[in-house]
Design an enzyme around this catalytic site. Sequence first.
Site, PDB file in Angstrom:
ATOM      1  N   MET A 188     -56.964 -36.613 -20.522  1.00 11.87           N
ATOM      2  CA  MET A 188     -56.975 -35.522 -21.504  1.00 11.87           C
ATOM      3  C   MET A 188     -57.755 -35.964 -22.748  1.00 11.87           C
ATOM      4  O   MET A 188     -57.606 -35.377 -23.817  1.00 11.87           O
ATOM      5  CB  MET A 188     -55.539 -35.120 -21.859  1.00 11.87           C
ATOM      6  CG  MET A 188     -54.773 -34.583 -20.651  1.00 11.87           C
ATOM      7  SD  MET A 188     -53.447 -33.449 -21.054  1.00 11.87           S
ATOM      8  CE  MET A 188     -52.404 -34.477 -22.045  1.00 11.87           C
ATOM      9  N   GLY A 189     -58.561 -37.014 -22.611  1.00 12.31           N
ATOM     10  CA  GLY A 189     -59.378 -37.459 -23.729  1.00 12.31           C
ATOM     11  C   GLY A 189     -58.592 -38.310 -24.711  1.00 12.31           C
ATOM     12  O   GLY A 189     -57.543 -38.851 -24.371  1.00 12.31           O
ATOM     13  N   LEU A 224     -59.523 -41.206 -25.755  1.00 12.07           N
ATOM     14  CA  LEU A 224     -59.496 -42.360 -24.863  1.00 12.07           C
ATOM     15  C   LEU A 224     -59.243 -43.666 -25.606  1.00 12.07           C
ATOM     16  O   LEU A 224     -59.722 -43.871 -26.722  1.00 12.07           O
ATOM     17  CB  LEU A 224     -60.826 -42.450 -24.107  1.00 12.07           C
ATOM     18  CG  LEU A 224     -61.186 -41.202 -23.289  1.00 12.07           C
ATOM     19  CD1 LEU A 224     -62.522 -41.414 -22.570  1.00 12.07           C
ATOM     20  CD2 LEU A 224     -60.097 -40.856 -22.280  1.00 12.07           C
ATOM     21  N   GLY A 262     -56.617 -48.404 -22.469  1.00  9.47           N
ATOM     22  CA  GLY A 262     -55.899 -48.170 -21.213  1.00  9.47           C
ATOM     23  C   GLY A 262     -56.698 -47.280 -20.271  1.00  9.47           C
ATOM     24  O   GLY A 262     -56.769 -47.534 -19.063  1.00  9.47           O
ATOM     25  N   HIS A 263     -57.319 -46.233 -20.826  1.00 14.36           N
ATOM     26  CA  HIS A 263     -58.146 -45.367 -19.980  1.00 14.36           C
ATOM     27  C   HIS A 263     -59.345 -46.145 -19.417  1.00 14.36           C
ATOM     28  O   HIS A 263     -59.722 -45.974 -18.261  1.00 14.36           O
ATOM     29  CB  HIS A 263     -58.682 -44.178 -20.787  1.00 14.36           C
ATOM     30  CG  HIS A 263     -57.638 -43.206 -21.239  1.00 14.36           C
ATOM     31  ND1 HIS A 263     -57.278 -43.068 -22.559  1.00 14.36           N
ATOM     32  CD2 HIS A 263     -56.886 -42.315 -20.557  1.00 14.36           C
ATOM     33  CE1 HIS A 263     -56.355 -42.131 -22.667  1.00 14.36           C
ATOM     34  NE2 HIS A 263     -56.097 -41.656 -21.472  1.00 14.36           N
ATOM     35  N   GLN A 271     -49.571 -27.838 -18.880  1.00 14.98           N
ATOM     36  CA  GLN A 271     -48.559 -28.901 -18.813  1.00 14.98           C
ATOM     37  C   GLN A 271     -47.856 -29.110 -20.153  1.00 14.98           C
ATOM     38  O   GLN A 271     -47.060 -30.028 -20.295  1.00 14.98           O
ATOM     39  CB  GLN A 271     -49.161 -30.207 -18.284  1.00 14.98           C
ATOM     40  CG  GLN A 271     -50.159 -30.886 -19.204  1.00 14.98           C
ATOM     41  CD  GLN A 271     -50.829 -32.072 -18.519  1.00 14.98           C
ATOM     42  OE1 GLN A 271     -51.684 -31.926 -17.658  1.00 14.98           O
ATOM     43  NE2 GLN A 271     -50.428 -33.286 -18.900  1.00 14.98           N
ATOM     44  N   GLY A 295     -52.449 -44.195 -14.510  1.00 13.76           N
ATOM     45  CA  GLY A 295     -51.690 -45.273 -15.132  1.00 13.76           C
ATOM     46  C   GLY A 295     -50.215 -45.208 -14.759  1.00 13.76           C
ATOM     47  O   GLY A 295     -49.642 -44.124 -14.631  1.00 13.76           O
ATOM     48  N   SER A 346     -51.175 -45.301 -25.726  1.00 17.29           N
ATOM     49  CA  SER A 346     -51.001 -43.871 -25.485  1.00 17.29           C
ATOM     50  C   SER A 346     -51.829 -43.124 -26.517  1.00 17.29           C
ATOM     51  O   SER A 346     -51.917 -43.549 -27.674  1.00 17.29           O
ATOM     52  CB  SER A 346     -49.520 -43.507 -25.669  1.00 17.29           C
ATOM     53  OG  SER A 346     -49.383 -42.106 -25.815  1.00 17.29           O
TER      54      SER A 346
HETATM   55  O1  PAF Z   1     -52.084 -38.270 -17.703  1.00 18.40           O
HETATM   56  C1  PAF Z   1     -52.831 -37.371 -18.164  1.00 18.40           C
HETATM   57  O2  PAF Z   1     -53.672 -37.618 -19.033  1.00 18.40           O
HETATM   58  C2  PAF Z   1     -52.698 -35.947 -17.642  1.00 18.40           C
HETATM   59  O3  PAF Z   1     -51.385 -35.637 -17.359  1.00 18.40           O
HETATM   60  C3  PAF Z   1     -53.613 -35.655 -16.449  1.00 18.40           C
HETATM   61  C4  PAF Z   1     -53.256 -36.501 -15.239  1.00 18.40           C
HETATM   62  C5  PAF Z   1     -55.065 -35.903 -16.834  1.00 18.40           C
HETATM   63  C6  PAF Z   1     -53.470 -34.188 -16.035  1.00 18.40           C
HETATM   64  O4  PAF Z   1     -53.801 -33.325 -17.075  1.00 18.40           O
END
Ligand code: PAF
Length: 295
Positions: free
Chosen positions: A30-31, A33, A36-37, A62, A148, A186
Amino acid sequence: MHIEREPEGVRAASRAWRRSGECVGFVPTMGALHAGHLALVDRARAEGATRVIVSIFVNPTQFGPHEDLAAYPRDLEGDSDKLRAIGVDLVFFPSVAAIYPDGAETFVTLDRLPEHLCGLSRPGHFRGVATVVTVLFNLVEPDIAVFGEKDFQQLRVIQKLVRDLHLPVRIVGAPTHREADGLARSSRNAYLSASERQSALCLSAALRQAQARVTDGDRDAATLIAEMITLCTDAGGRVDYVAVVDEDSLDAIACIDRPVRAILAVFIGRARLIDNARLVPRGGPETLDTPGTRP
Ligand code: PAF
């Protein structure tokens, strides 16, 4: 590095790579970043990906009505710089309308796994996650996708949906990436003030304490949970839940007589933070990830 906004564009690029024998790795995000990403991208390559696609999409379905959808940190330029620097091949940055066509009414739901932990505090959250991940898999058609372990329940939900729907993608779980003092990385850490960041160390401290108790021979999950709650509350956190669960079913465990997962969600100020660790009874390996670990 190409930034693609259109569903047909990302699908065409992925198909062309796969047709020429490349292995396509995918990291959905979800950007906002952080390291960890970037470690997830490294992991995709370590698993054999010769091309890596990263999606950046703040998925509205979500988020609950009172959650942080509007405030969620967004930084396409900074994110692109980071991804370009580590050689990502393509960034998929779709609009909401591109993912959810006008009038979309199809959702992916799981019956049982969301009825635990974060799913209870965030009704509809995993329906949104399962739906968007299925849509993204349908568009990107990756060979491998990396998630993750910090979002442990999410990882289990995705593994289950891929299995149940026979989706042709291999799911890889990567260890939680931590800052030097143990705080799990996070995007929501951006909400923390300096003093809240200090308080936020209670999550990893509680997990380390639980691991130490189990290594010492304690087996009673209720005692461990009570201690973890006290530690987090004393640090100024507002505990959403603390649980010790079976690693597959996510059902609560009473007696720790095999490796299990300790998992918690705690509000620190306005940030709802989550973390987890494997607890291994005496004789098993120490498994709370070491600070700064890259998989
Ligand atoms: O973990 C996340 O960043 C989000 O839940 C995901 C998996 C990209 C889905 O929107």
